[in-house]
Scaffold this motif. Sequence first.
Motif, short mmCIF file in Angstrom:
data_model
loop_
_atom_site.label_atom_id
_atom_site.label_comp_id
_atom_site.label_asym_id
_atom_site.label_seq_id
_atom_site.Cartn_x
_atom_site.Cartn_y
_atom_site.Cartn_z
N GLY A 1 0.81 -1.21 0.00
CA GLY A 1 0.00 0.00 0.00
C GLY A 1 0.84 1.26 0.00
N GLN A 2 2.13 1.14 0.30
CA GLN A 2 3.00 2.33 0.28
C GLN A 2 3.43 2.61 -1.15
OE1 GLN A 2 6.57 2.08 2.68
NE2 GLN A 2 7.34 4.04 1.90
N LYS A 3 3.13 3.80 -1.62
CA LYS A 3 3.42 4.08 -3.03
C LYS A 3 4.64 4.95 -3.23
CE LYS A 3 -1.34 3.51 -4.52
NZ LYS A 3 -1.90 3.38 -3.12
N GLU A 4 5.01 5.67 -2.19
CA GLU A 4 6.08 6.65 -2.38
C GLU A 4 7.24 6.41 -1.42
OE1 GLU A 4 3.30 9.69 -1.50
OE2 GLU A 4 3.23 10.41 -3.57
N ILE A 5 8.38 7.00 -1.80
CA ILE A 5 9.55 6.95 -0.91
C ILE A 5 9.56 8.26 -0.13
CG2 ILE A 5 12.07 6.91 -0.84
CD1 ILE A 5 11.97 5.35 -3.51
N TYR A 6 9.53 8.17 1.18
CA TYR A 6 9.43 9.39 1.98
C TYR A 6 10.78 9.82 2.54
CZ TYR A 6 4.58 8.18 1.54
OH TYR A 6 3.35 7.88 1.01
N HIS A 7 10.96 11.11 2.58
CA HIS A 7 12.18 11.64 3.18
C HIS A 7 11.88 12.89 3.97
CE1 HIS A 7 12.52 14.85 0.11
NE2 HIS A 7 12.00 13.95 -0.69
N LEU A 8 12.73 13.14 4.91
CA LEU A 8 12.49 14.25 5.83
C LEU A 8 13.83 14.88 6.22
CD1 LEU A 8 10.62 15.84 7.74
CD2 LEU A 8 10.79 13.93 9.35
N GLY A 9 13.92 16.18 6.04
CA GLY A 9 15.15 16.88 6.39
C GLY A 9 15.08 17.43 7.80
N GLU B 1 3.11 6.28 12.23
CA GLU B 1 1.87 5.60 12.60
C GLU B 1 1.53 4.49 11.60
OE1 GLU B 1 0.57 6.52 15.38
OE2 GLU B 1 -1.41 5.58 15.42
N LEU B 2 1.80 4.76 10.32
CA LEU B 2 1.47 3.78 9.28
C LEU B 2 2.57 2.74 9.07
CD1 LEU B 2 -0.01 6.27 6.67
CD2 LEU B 2 -1.28 4.46 7.84
N GLY B 3 3.69 2.95 9.74
CA GLY B 3 4.80 2.00 9.59
C GLY B 3 5.58 2.20 8.31
N TYR B 4 5.50 3.38 7.71
CA TYR B 4 6.26 3.67 6.50
C TYR B 4 7.64 4.19 6.87
CZ TYR B 4 1.83 3.47 3.90
OH TYR B 4 0.64 3.09 3.35
N GLU B 5 8.64 3.67 6.19
CA GLU B 5 10.02 4.11 6.45
C GLU B 5 10.23 5.53 5.91
OE1 GLU B 5 12.86 1.34 4.98
OE2 GLU B 5 14.59 2.45 5.76
N VAL B 6 11.00 6.31 6.64
CA VAL B 6 11.32 7.66 6.19
C VAL B 6 12.83 7.85 6.18
CG1 VAL B 6 11.08 10.14 6.66
CG2 VAL B 6 9.17 8.60 7.12
N LEU B 7 13.34 8.32 5.05
CA LEU B 7 14.77 8.63 4.96
C LEU B 7 15.02 9.96 5.65
CD1 LEU B 7 15.25 7.80 1.17
CD2 LEU B 7 15.94 6.35 3.12
N PHE B 8 16.02 10.00 6.49
CA PHE B 8 16.35 11.26 7.16
C PHE B 8 17.55 11.89 6.48
CE2 PHE B 8 14.69 9.08 11.22
CZ PHE B 8 13.40 9.52 10.96
N SER B 9 17.48 13.18 6.26
CA SER B 9 18.64 13.85 5.66
C SER B 9 19.01 15.04 6.51
CB SER B 9 18.33 14.27 4.23
OG SER B 9 17.26 15.19 4.20
N TYR B 10 20.29 15.15 6.76
CA TYR B 10 20.76 16.18 7.70
C TYR B 10 21.54 17.29 7.03
CZ TYR B 10 19.76 12.07 10.55
OH TYR B 10 19.17 10.97 11.11
N GLU B 11 21.77 17.14 5.73
CA GLU B 11 22.56 18.16 5.05
C GLU B 11 21.67 18.90 4.05
OE1 GLU B 11 26.35 17.00 3.36
OE2 GLU B 11 26.22 15.17 4.56
N PRO B 12 21.87 20.21 3.95
CA PRO B 12 21.05 20.98 3.02
C PRO B 12 21.08 20.40 1.60
CG PRO B 12 22.36 22.46 4.37
CD PRO B 12 22.78 21.07 4.72
N VAL B 13 22.25 19.91 1.18
CA VAL B 13 22.35 19.44 -0.21
C VAL B 13 21.39 18.28 -0.47
CG1 VAL B 13 24.27 17.85 0.30
CG2 VAL B 13 23.97 18.71 -2.01
#
Length: 614
Positions: A413-421, A439-451
């Motif tokens: 059911g997860q259609k997109e790749i999620y990321h969060l800065g 809450e939905l159990g979807y993985e989120v990529l974390f990014s710590y650099e502006p680039v």
Amino acid sequence: MSQKQHHTFQAEIQRVLDIVIHSLYTDREIFLRELVSNAADALEKLRFYQTSGQPLFQPELPLEINLTADDKERTLVIADAGIGMTRDELVENLGTIAHSGSKAFLQKLAEAKEKPALNLIGQFGVGFYSAFMVASKVEVFTRSYQPDESGWLWTSDGAGGYEIEAAADVPRGTRIVLHLKEDAKEFSENWQVQNIIKRYSSFVPFPIKLNGSAINTVQALWTRSKAEIKDEEYKEFYEFIGHDPEPPLARLHFTADAPLALQALLFVPSRNMETMGIGKAESEVNLHCRKILIQAKAKELFPDWLRFLKGVVDSEDLPLNISREAMQDSALMKKLNRVLTGRIIKFLAELSDKEPETYAKIYAAHGRFLKEGAITDFEHREGLAKLLRFESSMTPRGQTTSLVDYVTRMKEGQKEIYHLGGPNRDAAEASPYFEACKELGYEVLFSYEPVDEFVFEHLREFQGKTLKPAEKADLKLEAKEGGLSEDDARQLSNFIKESLGDRVDEVRTSHRLVGSPAVVLDADEYTTASMRRILKAMKQEGDAKASKLHLEINPRHPVILGLSQLRQANAPLAAKVAEQLFDNARLGAGLLEDPQTLLRRMNELLEHLVTPRP
Ligand code: ADP
Ligand code: MG
């Protein structure tokens, strides 16, 4: 026959010579590269006859190049025991334009129309004639390898034609004596000649001796078979060409036949000055053609983002009559570039599989270049995307995942790749934007650099899945008991919008919040709060007020439930709370510039809280 005979140069040759003699240029030292590579060619051909069993004159002579620099006499002698030349060959080779080097030079001149660009000579190397850049008189003693031939002396000042006469006691091969011009005295100095040889001819496959001692001691390692090369030799070679005492993190030694014959020995250094914040790095990959340096730090050989590499590329399988200048042909360079880049990406991908720890080190040292590539290099984007690594909500702290692995973990059911800065992991995990995915159990990529924000923005998708900022995710959590009714929520939203006025574009009910009462979203479909923050830092956007924001409220949060009632009981106080909610949300998104207003209001609210009520 032993009479001295005068010859005139073919008209084209004389033109080349006139330019060579009458121009002033900076890199005339390349004359030595030209003469040494001619000597090496002659030795190479001799070796060929030797192995094919042909009878040779003076078969015992060692295959080497001997230089003699004499600063008292102001002469430089370049001698080889190669195939030499017969009388006819002297006329043909040194008096006509039949060979390619100078021909291409003239063609370029004709195209250029204007006064000959001075650096053209340096770029092309006009072969043998470049000797006249530094010499007022050139003598060529030569003796063919064929047993029944004899020795000859060719002499010229470059201007009035040339002379040929018989010469006695000439050993096999060619000995060129340069009588240097007064302003070219430096080329009769030992140290100067040594420097030039080291720069251009370090990898010539025959010993080069200067006044008796060998000066090219490093082998052209890239031309040897991998299986025969010891680690120690690679190490030595890297130190030599990389000017780097630290061992490299990885090396790639490979040969290709199609679409181009090439040999490459490339290294990933352990560090990069640019990563350390010292200037912009320059590619340190040298381009050779049959072991002779064509271009140091060959820029066009790789895309800009691969400028952290060091090493050597050699395209050696060119027919003998294609000379160096053909290498400068941009179509050829583009082809080389494409082949090499593809190969490097494949190499890094394999390495990340086989030696993840090594890859992690490479990524730490040079990851920013890969990110730059993902942003700028459309052609290799897909391959580059696979090389990127991010921490995610499912990796242990400090460990990363690839996009490939992310995709294999995607939930049904997860259609997109999620990321969060965010500035760091704690901040990302505490972010209201993370709540729905969590809450939905979807993985989120974390990014710590502006680039990273730019990387995601440019990649847009990976393996057919859209890369989506978590805060833009269109996610709905199941409605839970105990929330505001739709009607109440709408009325509260209207109230908040009225209280905030122009500061907010729209206030609406959120279906994505769990623990936070409210969150701000950028009205622009693609701009995330963190991107907005970066743009602001880069001064590309006006101040925060110029960006349009949406406020989303959590209809199940106690603060929102309470506010809904307070609205009817004490509208002025409710308005104040609404403003505070908005500022809190902006603060959380990093979009609040001036905390003073917020603090003053907060104190008023505290005052209200602590004041005893009747
Ligand atoms: P190119 O090397 O591109 O052919 P050059 O001007 O450098 O052009 O040399 C012209 C020709 O002179 C060579 O092709 C070769 O046949 C001959 N020649 C030059 N130097 C030597 C040498 N040291 N030994 C034998 N032949 C030579
Ligand atoms: Mg040549």
